[in-house]
Motif scaffolding. Structure first.
Motif, mmCIF file in Angstrom:
data_model
loop_
_atom_site.group_PDB
_atom_site.id
_atom_site.type_symbol
_atom_site.label_atom_id
_atom_site.label_comp_id
_atom_site.label_asym_id
_atom_site.label_seq_id
_atom_site.Cartn_x
_atom_site.Cartn_y
_atom_site.Cartn_z
ATOM 1 N N ASP A 236 -13.769 -60.504 15.307
ATOM 2 C CA ASP A 236 -14.685 -60.732 16.581
ATOM 3 C C ASP A 236 -13.853 -61.527 17.560
ATOM 4 O O ASP A 236 -14.551 -62.645 18.274
ATOM 5 N N THR A 237 -12.711 -61.168 18.224
ATOM 6 C CA THR A 237 -12.129 -61.784 19.175
ATOM 7 C C THR A 237 -12.408 -61.116 20.560
ATOM 8 O O THR A 237 -12.369 -60.169 20.787
ATOM 9 N N ARG A 238 -13.146 -61.980 21.346
ATOM 10 C CA ARG A 238 -13.509 -61.247 22.521
ATOM 11 C C ARG A 238 -12.640 -61.024 23.546
ATOM 12 O O ARG A 238 -12.399 -62.205 24.113
ATOM 13 N N GLN A 239 -12.274 -60.112 23.931
ATOM 14 C CA GLN A 239 -11.129 -60.272 24.996
ATOM 15 C C GLN A 239 -11.906 -60.412 26.290
ATOM 16 O O GLN A 239 -12.600 -60.028 26.751
ATOM 17 N N LEU A 240 -10.860 -61.045 27.154
ATOM 18 C CA LEU A 240 -11.052 -60.951 28.830
ATOM 19 C C LEU A 240 -10.435 -60.086 29.389
ATOM 20 O O LEU A 240 -8.945 -59.850 28.972
ATOM 21 N N PHE A 241 -10.762 -59.234 30.249
ATOM 22 C CA PHE A 241 -10.032 -58.500 30.941
ATOM 23 C C PHE A 241 -9.860 -58.771 32.607
ATOM 24 O O PHE A 241 -10.991 -58.907 33.261
#
Lengths: 236, 517
Positions: free
Chosen positions: B479-484
């Motif tokens: 569950d690595t929530r990426q930043l875009f």
């Protein structure tokens, strides 16, 4: 109760009336903002995990500055005599000052809510760890301020209070490392005392009852000792 | 008494007390009466004694004065409160409650793991060998921290950088980064992936005195465990034994039945067809809650499909060609970079590859009590090639992908067969089958290529062998929530956070200051 709130208000007016508060907060936000940007650039993760840890260290340095004037100044100028006459009880004075410092802490933390706002603009941050992270940093700051309040009550000199606070906080923060030199149960005690290890779970998203008890104990212990310290002042 | 001696007295007292405190401190640290402690204690007692001896009356007066009594009272009160708080903390650390607020439950361990950790009889030490920048080090640490807390400290962990301390790595026979070694008493279990499944499996194996047995079937041209050449299976056999399994072979023709003590039964690359009796033996095994691994290549005479039709699964005759994920330009060797969500694959980081694999047909609808999961799939650009001469998509003859190259079937056992070891038949056991459409991928020469092939197979065997024990572990999605953000947005973050926000605060301060003037 009313006295407590009156004391707190008086303190807050003095605090927010002076430019120092804003300079300290601005400085804090520069450092915090910079570390936030660093974590965004390096990890590209929608989390405050890494930032909150560094904020803890920043508090280590800033909270002595916040708490040093709480009682030391009053003792120097003698205004504390006025305060300690009836009907203000020692406990009310201590609680009032402490409440004020907590509100100062919140005022310093509030602008950082901008960071999770940014995170939600560019990603989908996990809410749970954000909540627990802020709870953790608040508890940590509250504990630091309680230590600072106690130190401030022990001396008339603000600088001495600040240095004393910083020294104690440093030992408590690094207690983990110190425990490597002590063997047996003493080493275990030092390891338990480490504020850093009790704080580290909060930014991950885990709230542990042991950690909460630890911080509350520090706060209760320091506030109680501050009241005792004021009482001994009478005949000092 | 001369004046100078008089002035010196307080310092003597101070020095004496300081020496005693130092002695006490040293004793606490060293935990024994070493020479420095004794010297300091003696010096302290001596100095304090001298101080008292010079004017005993004065000392007595000081000790019983009003200020000291009040001060002493204060110290006692604080000590009492500190004692109570310390007690509260000790209690709190014994009955600690933890709440996991993450959306994916990353820090929540399963029932089985918690049970194991609570009942650990001997202390376990875990040593992790990771490169410092490796993100899985953080994940491993997160997981291990939970393990430690839940085991009340019986499980301890440490991380060693193999580049700084290569001797430790060598001593524990660690060859790759990202490896962890679990040690208990004189036993050790090596783990190559970070997941609750793998860590708890390691704990299970450590706690178990005897090794579980894994059987390979012989008699139909299967891969040989003794063959050290490129097509042999000696390397995978070695890896299985290193993973604390006993590897044996058996024949269904002579034995007529899958051995009762088989933790997993492996059919690796059969080329000839099976006798009716053998198929019946396999059918019985599966019905009684069997744990089967089948590695079946395309274009062979062996056909075990009738074992799986009940679940709507069959293994194709023809290979899958995938130009969308070809190994070094060869579309007949499919590279798998993303795996299906399953405990077998959850900790796999490396890609694996299948040289010439068959497609596994999966059921279109879900059946009651049956779970079929594709572990590895080819891309959209793949197809199943029916023409042995050319590798070209022929409309009408060849089927378009994506196709499953490895799959798992989980179903409840249909027959009430007592579990191996003669134990009482408890709750209905589960039948578990892992099918790979290829047997080359773990042959000796392909294992030489650094990839996830071995781990994929070993995880499958571990999952089958331990499945009765580890039912409750759910696979956790990473569950690595990426930043875009674009580069411009990154700059915006910096400017607004570190410059703009503080300026707003300063402006507020300036406004306050201005209004006060």
């Amino acid at each position: 109760m009313a006295n407590t709130w009156a004391i707190a208000q008086r303190e807050l007016k003095a605090y927010f009336g002076s430019p120092i508060a804003y300079v300290v907060t601005a400085l804090f936000l520069v450092i915090a903002g910079f570390f936030f940007w660093l974590s965004v650039v390096n990890t590209r993760e929608a989390t405050l995990r890494y930032v909150l840890g560094t904020l803890g260290v920043v508090f280590l340095f800033l909270s002595p500055a916040l708490s040093m004037r709480l009682l030391a100044e009053e003792q120097r100028t003698g205004t504390i005599e006025l305060l300690l006459t009836n009907p203000v009880r020692d406990a009310e004075l201590v609680l009032g000052k402490y409440l004020a410092s907590l509100l100062m802490l919140l005022a310093m933390l509030a602008p950082t809510l901008y960071y999770p706002f940014l995170l939600s603009l560019y990603g989908r941050p996990d809410q749970g760890p954000l909540l627990s992270g802020y709870l953790g940093i608040f508890l940590l700051g509250a504990a630091f301020l309680a230590v600072g309040l106690l130190a401030s009550s022990l001396t008339q000199n603000q600088i001495v209070a600040a240095v004393l606070t910083f020294g104690v906080l440093l030992v408590v923060w690094l207690s983990d490392a110190i425990s490597n030199f002590a063997r047996g149960p003493v080493g275990d005690v030092f390891r338990y005392l480490s504020a850093a290890s009790h704080f580290s779970d909060f930014p991950r998203g885990v709230i542990s009852s042991t950690d909460v008890v630890y911080f509350v104990s520090v706060i209760v212990g320091c506030l109680f000792a501050t009241v005792v310290s004021l009482q001994t002042r009478r005949w000092r | 008494m001369s004046a100078s001696l008089d002035r010196a007295r307080p310092f003597v007292a101070l020095a004496g007390v300081a020496a005693l405190v130092a002695a006490a401190g040293l004793f606490l640290i060293e935990q024994e009466f070493t020479l420095p402690v004794r010297v300091l204690a003696a010096a302290g007692v001596l100095l304090v004694g001298i101080y008292v001896a010079f004017d005993p009356e004065d000392v007595f007066r000081r000790l019983t004065g009003q200020r000291v009594l009040y001060g002493g009272n204060a110290v006692l009160t604080i000590a009492a409160v500190a004692g109570i708080l310390a007690l509260v903390n000790v209690l709190a650390s014994r009955v600690s409650q933890r709440w996991d607020l993450t959306a994916s439950g990353q820090f929540t361990l399963s029932e089985r793991t918690l049970q194991l950790l609570e009942r650990l009889e001997q202390p376990v030490r875990v040593v992790g060998f990771f490169e410092n920048e490796d993100p899985s080090r953080g994940r491993a640490e997160d997981l291990l921290k939970e393990y430690r807390v839940r085991s009340s400290g019986k499980l301890e962990y440490e991380f060693v950088d193999p580049e700084i301390a290569p001797s430790v790595a060598r001593q524990l026979e660690v060859r790759d980064f990202g490896t962890l070694v679990f040690l208990q008493a004189d036993r050790k279990q090596t783990v190559t992936g970070v997941s609750e499944q793998e860590f708890t499996t390691a704990l299970l194996k450590l706690a178990r005195p005897e090794r579980k047995k894994v059987y390979f079937l012989q008699g139909h041209g299967e891969r040989s465990l003794e063959e050290a050449g490129p097509d042999g299976y000696t390397e995978i056999k070695r890896l299985l034994e290193q993973d604390n399994y006993e590897v044996k072979t058996t024949s269904l023709v002579t034995e007529l039945r899958v051995p009762a003590d088989a933790a997993a039964f492996i059919i690796a690359g059969p080329t000839r067809d099976f006798l009716a009796e053998e198929k019946q033996a396999l059918r019985d095994y599966l019905a009684g809650g069997g744990k089967l691994v089948l590695l079946q290549d395309p274009r062979v005479a062996a056909n075990l499909d009738e074992l799986f039709t009940q679940w709507g699964v069959s293994v194709g005759r023809d290979p899958v060609i995938d130009p969308g994920s070809a190994f070094l330009g060869d579309p007949a060797t499919v590279v798998i970079q993303r795996y299906g969500l399953h405990r077998i694959t959850e900790s796999l980081r490396a890609a694996s590859f299948f040289p010439l694999a068959a497609a596994i047909t999966l059921p279109r609808e879900r059946a009651e009590g049956v779970q079929v999961v594709a572990l590895a799939q080819s891309t959209d650009r793949s197809w199943i090639e029916t023409d042995p001469e050319t590798a070209r998509f022929d409309e009408g003859k060849d089927t378009r992908g994506p196709a499953a190259l490895a799959a798992v079937i989980e179903a409840s056992a249909t027959a009430a067969v007592p579990p191996p070891g003669g134990a009482q038949a408890s709750a209905p056991r589960a039948t578990r089958v892992v099918i790979f459409g290829d047997s080359d991928f773990i042959a000796n020469n392909f294992l030489r290529v650094p990839a996830g092939n071995a781990d994929l197979f070993l995880n499958a065997v571990n999952w089958l062998a331990e499945s009765e024990e580890l039912l409750s572990i759910r696979p956790k999605e990473r569950d690595t929530r990426q930043l875009f953000l674009t580069a411009a947005q990154v700059n915006l973050v910096l400017v607004t956070s570190a410059i703009f926000l503080p300026l707003v605060v300063l402006a507020a301060g300036a406004a306050v200051w201005w209004s006060r003037r």
